[in-house]
Scaffold this motif. Structure first.
Motif, mmCIF file in Angstrom:
data_model
loop_
_atom_site.group_PDB
_atom_site.id
_atom_site.type_symbol
_atom_site.label_atom_id
_atom_site.label_comp_id
_atom_site.label_asym_id
_atom_site.label_seq_id
_atom_site.Cartn_x
_atom_site.Cartn_y
_atom_site.Cartn_z
ATOM 1 N N ARG A 342 0.833 -1.209 0.000
ATOM 2 C CA ARG A 342 0.000 0.000 0.000
ATOM 3 C C ARG A 342 0.869 1.260 0.000
ATOM 4 O O ARG A 342 0.616 2.199 -0.768
ATOM 5 N N TYR A 355 0.896 4.075 -12.934
ATOM 6 C CA TYR A 355 0.887 2.666 -12.511
ATOM 7 C C TYR A 355 2.188 2.292 -11.820
ATOM 8 O O TYR A 355 3.214 2.970 -11.941
ATOM 9 N N GLN A 381 -4.370 -11.002 -4.151
ATOM 10 C CA GLN A 381 -5.638 -10.589 -3.569
ATOM 11 C C GLN A 381 -5.570 -9.146 -3.072
ATOM 12 O O GLN A 381 -6.486 -8.346 -3.287
ATOM 13 N N ASP A 384 -5.636 -6.737 -6.030
ATOM 14 C CA ASP A 384 -6.993 -6.567 -6.553
ATOM 15 C C ASP A 384 -7.786 -5.575 -5.716
ATOM 16 O O ASP A 384 -8.502 -4.712 -6.251
ATOM 17 N N GLU A 385 -7.662 -5.665 -4.403
ATOM 18 C CA GLU A 385 -8.388 -4.767 -3.507
ATOM 19 C C GLU A 385 -7.876 -3.335 -3.632
ATOM 20 O O GLU A 385 -8.666 -2.380 -3.681
ATOM 21 N N ASN A 387 -6.370 -2.009 -6.207
ATOM 22 C CA ASN A 387 -6.702 -1.471 -7.529
ATOM 23 C C ASN A 387 -8.116 -0.902 -7.560
ATOM 24 O O ASN A 387 -8.374 0.115 -8.225
ATOM 25 N N LYS A 388 -9.040 -1.524 -6.849
ATOM 26 C CA LYS A 388 -10.401 -0.981 -6.763
ATOM 27 C C LYS A 388 -10.390 0.359 -6.029
ATOM 28 O O LYS A 388 -11.073 1.305 -6.410
ATOM 29 N N GLU A 389 -9.575 0.434 -4.986
ATOM 30 C CA GLU A 389 -9.537 1.634 -4.142
ATOM 31 C C GLU A 389 -8.797 2.792 -4.799
ATOM 32 O O GLU A 389 -9.193 3.952 -4.664
ATOM 33 N N ALA A 391 -8.045 3.232 -8.146
ATOM 34 C CA ALA A 391 -8.352 3.489 -9.559
ATOM 35 C C ALA A 391 -8.565 4.988 -9.812
ATOM 36 O O ALA A 391 -9.089 5.696 -8.954
ATOM 37 N N ARG A 394 -3.114 2.028 -11.190
ATOM 38 C CA ARG A 394 -3.169 0.564 -11.219
ATOM 39 C C ARG A 394 -1.844 -0.060 -10.787
ATOM 40 O O ARG A 394 -0.777 0.447 -11.128
#
Length: 564
Positions: A342, A355, A381, A384-385, A387-389, A391, A394
């Motif tokens: 993070r 990115y 995993q 993926d989490e 990347n949603k947050e 965006a 990426r």
């Protein structure tokens, strides 16, 4: 005193404790504290003194050592160890492959207390006869001593850059209102700097320069137009070239060029150096245009075909740091990085990049916390989490996969297929001959999952020579297989060497400038990758991470689809 220097002092104290057979429990406690401090993301200079004890492994004695280091740059236990250690032993401890125990054996059995004595003992075959050494170790010591001697007084550009810029300012103040500029290797942004050179106007205050207390002038090697000396506080040569205002421009161009550039022919009868001596131009731009040449950027004036390209007007627009849209090849706390995934992602985003490519070490690199398959799944995993947050920013799923001794990668195909990209790198068995080393890389390059060939020679500038490879064969193979080659931007690496950049581009091979960052501050090294890329003529179009986030996502997806 800064955070890294404190860690170096603690590491030195551990080496000296081992050298002098101190209490092993004390040594282990220091090592445990050092490991904790090295892995942590806090700066010791910013931590409140009262909070030091909260750091895992930092007991009372180490806390006191850190406080003393902050205040006086040393601590009593280290001072005591240094008092009973010959200065030359400290130099021997820096030789690759010689730990404290072996240094202690050399000291006790052969009385060796300096690198000079060590070389003599190796050359007389005395070291090979000591139990636990042998001929291979002796030969390795000789090679390392020779390498160290050949690099004496040399500096990485990144390490000496600030010092030379400060010198330039100080010289300007001493010289008065005269023309003054740094020239030579530094101006050409060479990866290794062997001296600080300055061109100074003749009207300089030479009395002030002569009495400059930071430098020892060597008048036996100097002349009225060239002064040579050495800094007192750094192992760095200093040269001042004096020039009249009429000659300043052509002399600046001459001192900013390598000898090979000056000898590069422009016509059948005249080379660059001879044309400069005519002094019939008022700017660098006019000099080149007057002789039918495209302007050659200073960093390219090395004699590597740039004059021929200038005749053909084929020097491209060079890459700029602002062209880079993302940062690939980085490490997190999943392996041996200092900061979390993070933290690495959020900081990368804050710098304006689109990115981040995370590529922690693979499972063979157990020394660096390489990722077992279960850990890979866990990291994916989290990516993926995040990347949603985060965006549209990426994170791309990568791995720095170790190239094993036979050239294979160290995960099964189904795991390799789960990554967006793979940086394939060599980290072990660095003593192969050129044939075996080249064959090893060739096998890795032909693996369909290899996206980027990481730091191709594994060199560490001024520390370790790279393993020998046939660059041309490897680049040709990358061209055939569509594999990108990394320019590792870490100032110790800068690998691929800039001298091979143009050949790679001619073959259609893209380059990727990667910081190999193990902490957030490591992103700043991108600057040095760009500098050496420019020296080789690198363009935006031939740089992988000059692609936008959408473009590089499509690039990775296309490669994966081709494999399937």
């Amino acid at each position: 005193m800064d955070h890294k220097t404190i860690l170096k002092k603690l590491k030195l104290s551990i080496q000296l404790m081992e050298l002098h057979d101190e209490n092993p429990f004390k040594i282990r406690s220091y090592q445990s504290a050092l490991n904790s401090l090295d892995r942590g993301d806090q700066d010791l200079m910013e931590i409140a003194d009262a909070d030091l004890s909260k750091i895992p492994g930092v007991g009372k004695s180490i806390q006191e050592a850190i406080l003393s280091l902050k205040a006086s740059e040393s601590f009593p236990a280290l001072d005591e160890l240094l008092t009973k250690t010959p200065q030359g032993i400290l130099e021997i401890l820096q030789i690759k492959g010689l730990g404290p125990k072996k240094v202690k054996t050399l000291w006790e059995e052969l009385g060796i207390t300096s690198t000079h004595e060590l070389m003599e003992a190796c050359q007389s075959n005395k070291v090979a006869q000591i139990k636990g050494f042998g001929e291979k170790t002796q030969e390795s010591i000789i090679q390392n001593l020779e390498f160290k001697a050949s690099n004496s007084g040399k500096w990485l550009f990144a390490d000496i850059e600030e010092a030379i810029l400060d010198l330039e300012k100080e010289l300007q103040n001493l010289s008065g209102e005269v023309s003054l500029i740094a020239v030579g290797e530094f101006a050409r942004k060479m990866e290794i700097i062997s001296g600080a050179e300055f061109l100074v106007g003749n009207q300089a205050d030479k009395k002030s320069l002569k009495n400059w207390d930071r430098i020892d002038w060597d008048w036996t090697q100097s002349s009225p137009t060239t002064w040579r000396g050495k800094l007192k506080d750094l192992d760095l040569k200093v040269i001042l070239y004096f020039s009249s205002s009429e000659d300043f421009l052509w002399k600046k161009m001459a001192h900013n060029a390598s000898k090979a550039h000056l000898l590069s022919p422009v016509t059948i009868t005249e080379n660059i150096g001879e044309l400069l001596l005519k002094k019939d131009f008022s700017s660098e731009e006019e000099f080149f245009s007057k002789h039918g040449l495209q302007f050659i950027p200073i960093e390219m004036r090395e004699g590597f075909g740039e004059v021929t390209r200038a005749k053909e007007h084929s020097i491209p627009t060079l890459l700029e740091e602002s062209h880079l849209k993302g940062i690939l090849h980085n490490h997190s706390t999943y392996s041996d990085g200092k900061h979390s995934l993070r933290q690495m992602a959020e900081y990368c985003k804050s710098l304006g990049y689109e990115y981040l490519g995370i590529s922690d070490h693979s499972r063979t690199a157990s020394y660096a916390g390489g990722l077992e398959i279960e850990k890979v799944l866990k990291q994916h995993q989290e990516i993926d989490e995040l990347n949603k947050e985060l965006a549209p920013f990426r994170i791309f799923k990568g791995i720095e996969s170790d190239i094993l001794g036979d050239g294979s990668l160290d995960y099964p195909d189904e795991v390799l297929a789960s990554f967006d990209f793979i940086v394939s790198s060599v980290h072990s068995i660095l003593n192969m001959d050129v044939k075996r080393a080249t064959e090893r890389l060739l096998k890795a390059v032909t693996n369909p999952y290899t996206t980027i060939l990481g730091h191709p020679t594994g060199r560490l500038l001024l520390r370790r020579e790279g393993y020998p490879i046939d660059h041309q064969v490897i680049i040709d193979a990358c061209a055939e297989r569509g594999v990108v080659i990394e320019i590792n931007a870490n100032p110790w690496r800068l690998d691929l060497d800039w001298r091979w950049v143009n050949y790679a581009m001619e073959k259609g091979v893209k380059l990727s400038i990667n910081p190999d960052a193990h902490e957030m501050d490591g992103y700043a090294d991108m600057k040095y990758g760009v500098l050496v890329g420019r020296k080789g003529g690198l363009t935006k179009e031939m740089t992988l991470n000059a692609l936008s986030g959408e473009e590089i996502a499509a690039y990775f997806a296309k490669r994966k689809a081709k494999i399937q």
